[in-house]
Motif scaffolding. Structure first.
Motif, PDB file in Angstrom:
ATOM      1  N   TYR A  19       0.827  -1.203   0.000  1.00 31.23           N
ATOM      2  CA  TYR A  19       0.000   0.000   0.000  1.00 31.23           C
ATOM      3  C   TYR A  19       0.868   1.262   0.000  1.00 31.23           C
ATOM      4  O   TYR A  19       1.966   1.268   0.557  1.00 31.23           O
ATOM      5  N   THR A  64      -9.364   0.214  -3.275  1.00 27.15           N
ATOM      6  CA  THR A  64      -9.127  -0.257  -4.644  1.00 27.15           C
ATOM      7  C   THR A  64      -7.804   0.255  -5.204  1.00 27.15           C
ATOM      8  O   THR A  64      -7.192  -0.385  -6.057  1.00 27.15           O
ATOM      9  N   LYS A  65      -7.358   1.412  -4.716  1.00 26.63           N
ATOM     10  CA  LYS A  65      -6.086   1.977  -5.162  1.00 26.63           C
ATOM     11  C   LYS A  65      -4.918   1.542  -4.274  1.00 26.63           C
ATOM     12  O   LYS A  65      -3.768   1.879  -4.553  1.00 26.63           O
ATOM     13  N   LYS A  66      -5.249   0.813  -3.184  1.00 27.98           N
ATOM     14  CA  LYS A  66      -4.253   0.417  -2.203  1.00 27.98           C
ATOM     15  C   LYS A  66      -3.470   1.640  -1.717  1.00 27.98           C
ATOM     16  O   LYS A  66      -2.250   1.690  -1.763  1.00 27.98           O
ATOM     17  N   LYS A  76     -16.462  -0.460   3.836  1.00 26.53           N
ATOM     18  CA  LYS A  76     -16.302   0.840   3.183  1.00 26.53           C
ATOM     19  C   LYS A  76     -17.033   1.945   3.924  1.00 26.53           C
ATOM     20  O   LYS A  76     -16.500   3.047   4.112  1.00 26.53           O
TER      21      LYS A  76
END
Length: 225
Positions: free
Chosen positions: A142, A159-161, A191
């Motif tokens: 991440y 989702t983008k880490k 979320k």
């Protein structure tokens, strides 16, 4: 109207509660909207030539009301005097530090925040991965980023880490910083801020509500609570 030639500068804006807030005006190079970024003690406002001072004042009132004023009332850094590092008040010195109560920066450094942000980046990366491991997440892949944000101290993008933190967090004591990290890592499980989210959060950080209140009030280590 805002004169394009005079758009870079600082003006004082009176608020309805009697306070006067200095606002640094910057001319936007792209986009059409009016935007504000609050920092401790000052405000940056990005405008287009057709925006009025009244529009700036209304947006400023909204921003200050949203953040309950603590962004403006709780300075974590006073130029040439002191700053808070991990909740402890440290005197700013140029050159070599002579003790734990001093925050040393190089003599050729123009802004102590350069080192402050660098130290926080190192701290938050290591600590976030430690807490992630405790919660069952391997965050080695991440991106842990820092910046200066208006409406949050931390933000998670599963989702983008990627997880982002406001570098002003470094002013608070470690347990308060940890509470923000726990909050953001919990978003990897859930979320939204629903019941399941808070069940998981309280499992790992039982005193989250109290720590979040201290954060909102701008309470640093050693201050009266």
């Amino acid at each position: 109207m805002i004169d394009k030639r005079k758009s870079l500068g600082c003006r004082d804006f009176p608020l309805r509660d009697g306070r006067t807030i200095p606002v640094h005006l910057y001319l936007r190079t792209s986009g059409r909207s009016l935007s504000i970024r609050l920092a401790y003690g000052e405000v940056d406002c990005y405008v287009r030539p057709y925006h009025t001072m009244e529009q700036v004042r209304k947006l400023l009132e909204k921003a200050v009301s949203k953040r309950k004023g603590f962004y403006l009332d709780r300075p974590f850094y006073k130029e040439e005097e002191y700053l808070f590092c991990l909740g402890k008040k440290r005197k700013i010195v140029y050159g070599k530090s002579n003790g734990e109560d001093e925050f040393a920066i190089r003599t050729n450094c123009k802004n102590p925040m350069t080192r402050f942000r660098s130290l926080f980046q190192e701290y938050i990366e290591e600590r976030t991965k430690e807490i992630g491991k405790r919660m069952g997440w391997d965050l080695s892949g991440y991106r842990i980023r820092t910046g200066l944000f208006l409406s949050y101290y931390g933000c998670c993008f599963p989702t983008k880490k990627q997880i982002k933190f406001d570098y002003r967090l470094f002013a608070y004591e470690p347990r308060i910083i940890d509470s923000v990290i726990y909050h953001e890592v919990t978003h990897l499980f859930e979320k939204g801020h629903n019941d399941r989210f808070y069940r998981i959060l309280y499992l790992y950080c039982p005193d989250y509500d109290r720590l979040n209140d201290l954060l909102a009030r701008g309470v640093f280590e050693g201050e009266t609570i």
